[in-house]
Enzyme design. Structure first.
Site, PDB file in Angstrom:
ATOM      1  N   LEU A 141     -13.735  29.927  26.865  1.00  0.00           N
ATOM      2  CA  LEU A 141     -12.709  30.544  26.031  1.00  0.00           C
ATOM      3  C   LEU A 141     -11.488  30.828  26.886  1.00  0.00           C
ATOM      4  O   LEU A 141     -11.614  31.119  28.083  1.00  0.00           O
ATOM      5  CB  LEU A 141     -13.219  31.859  25.425  1.00  0.00           C
ATOM      6  CG  LEU A 141     -14.333  31.782  24.381  1.00  0.00           C
ATOM      7  CD1 LEU A 141     -14.736  33.186  23.939  1.00  0.00           C
ATOM      8  CD2 LEU A 141     -13.917  30.944  23.183  1.00  0.00           C
ATOM      9  N   ASP A 142     -10.298  30.779  26.260  1.00  0.00           N
ATOM     10  CA  ASP A 142      -9.077  31.130  26.974  1.00  0.00           C
ATOM     11  C   ASP A 142      -9.108  32.604  27.374  1.00  0.00           C
ATOM     12  O   ASP A 142      -9.865  33.406  26.814  1.00  0.00           O
ATOM     13  CB  ASP A 142      -7.853  30.885  26.091  1.00  0.00           C
ATOM     14  CG  ASP A 142      -7.700  29.415  25.720  1.00  0.00           C
ATOM     15  OD1 ASP A 142      -8.189  28.568  26.478  1.00  0.00           O
ATOM     16  OD2 ASP A 142      -7.092  29.148  24.665  1.00  0.00           O
ATOM     17  N   ILE A 143      -8.238  32.966  28.306  1.00  0.00           N
ATOM     18  CA  ILE A 143      -8.212  34.334  28.811  1.00  0.00           C
ATOM     19  C   ILE A 143      -7.923  35.351  27.711  1.00  0.00           C
ATOM     20  O   ILE A 143      -8.422  36.481  27.742  1.00  0.00           O
ATOM     21  CB  ILE A 143      -7.190  34.456  29.969  1.00  0.00           C
ATOM     22  CG1 ILE A 143      -7.321  35.808  30.677  1.00  0.00           C
ATOM     23  CG2 ILE A 143      -5.774  34.203  29.478  1.00  0.00           C
ATOM     24  CD1 ILE A 143      -6.513  35.901  31.967  1.00  0.00           C
ATOM     25  N   THR A 175      -8.686  34.906  24.453  1.00  0.00           N
ATOM     26  CA  THR A 175      -9.630  34.746  23.346  1.00  0.00           C
ATOM     27  C   THR A 175     -10.886  35.546  23.631  1.00  0.00           C
ATOM     28  O   THR A 175     -11.373  35.566  24.764  1.00  0.00           O
ATOM     29  CB  THR A 175      -9.987  33.265  23.142  1.00  0.00           C
ATOM     30  OG1 THR A 175      -8.791  32.534  22.883  1.00  0.00           O
ATOM     31  CG2 THR A 175     -10.938  33.086  21.975  1.00  0.00           C
TER      32      THR A 175
END
Length: 233
Positions: free
Chosen positions: A101-103, A105
């Protein structure tokens, strides 16, 4: 496994430093000091380092983690804290995220040291579904759900996305299920329809649903582990 290799993996130190700690009489096996770095460990051995027990691994490990904002899913990052911060497990550095997951998210991350298992989650060939709760900047336009079901052509891509299921909760809150993992796919899909994702939270991977609080983690059940790679219910 050799004692120095085991100690190196458990403590995240080099084999040379592990050997030094062993020679310094800091390691016991079944209550007896062992100074031989090449000592062969057996599964039944009880190992302690400086009075603290070190558990031997028995097979691969599988965990779910509820990732808060501000953490990255890599195991080592010089600029940001990683999800390993939350895992109080021996040799946690050997675990990896099966689907990052993105930072910014939040939500479900699956952590494992089983590469074949995580491949069944991340490989496009297996079509593992992921479900997200999405908060949008402006109300969803009419017809977007039909566009997602037909496939969206993303900027810079040669093929449209695979059919995705969009459930409207409120005008600006939706639940999206996709079966791919393209770069920033969810954000790019909404951008292609003239909207902007304000917040993104993953709540399900395949048949594994998030059921813990932010920052918490737990082992997966046998049923959850076996469900990876199976068609959705």
């Amino acid at each position: 496994m050799r004692l120095d290799k085991f100690l190196s993996q458990q403590l995240g130190i080099s084999r040379a430093i592990a050997s030094r700690e062993i020679r310094a009489r800091l390691v016991t096996i079944d209550g007896e000091i062992v100074r031989d770095a090449s000592f062969k460990l057996l599964p039944e051995h009880e190992v302690e380092y400086d009075g603290n027990p070190l558990a031997q691994q028995n097979g691969p490990r599988y965990f779910m983690l509820n990732k808060p904002q501000g953490y990255v899913c890599s195991t080592d990052d010089p600029d940001h804290p990683t999800v390993l911060y939350f895992l109080d497990e021996p040799a946690a550095h050997k675990l990896h995220a099966a689907g990052r997951l993105d930072i910014d998210t939040t939500g479900l991350v699956l952590m494992t040291d089983d590469g074949q298992w995580s491949h069944r989650i991340t490989s496009p060939r297996h079509h593992c579904e992921k479900t997200y709760l999405v908060t949008l900047d402006v109300p969803l336009a009419d017809g977007v759900a039909a566009q997602f079901a037909a496939g969206i052509m993303l900027n810079g891509e040669k093929e449209p996305t695979k059919p995705a299921q969009l459930e409207v909760i409120t005008p600006t809150d939706v639940r999206l299920t996709i079966s791919e993992g393209r770069y920033h796919q969810v954000k790019r899909m909404f951008a292609a329809t003239g909207n902007h994702v304000v917040a993104l939270h993953r709540e399900r991977i395949g048949q594994i649903a998030l059921d813990i609080e932010p920052g918490e983690y737990r082992p997966l059940t046998d049923e959850e582990i076996a469900s990876v790679g199976l068609p959705p219910r």
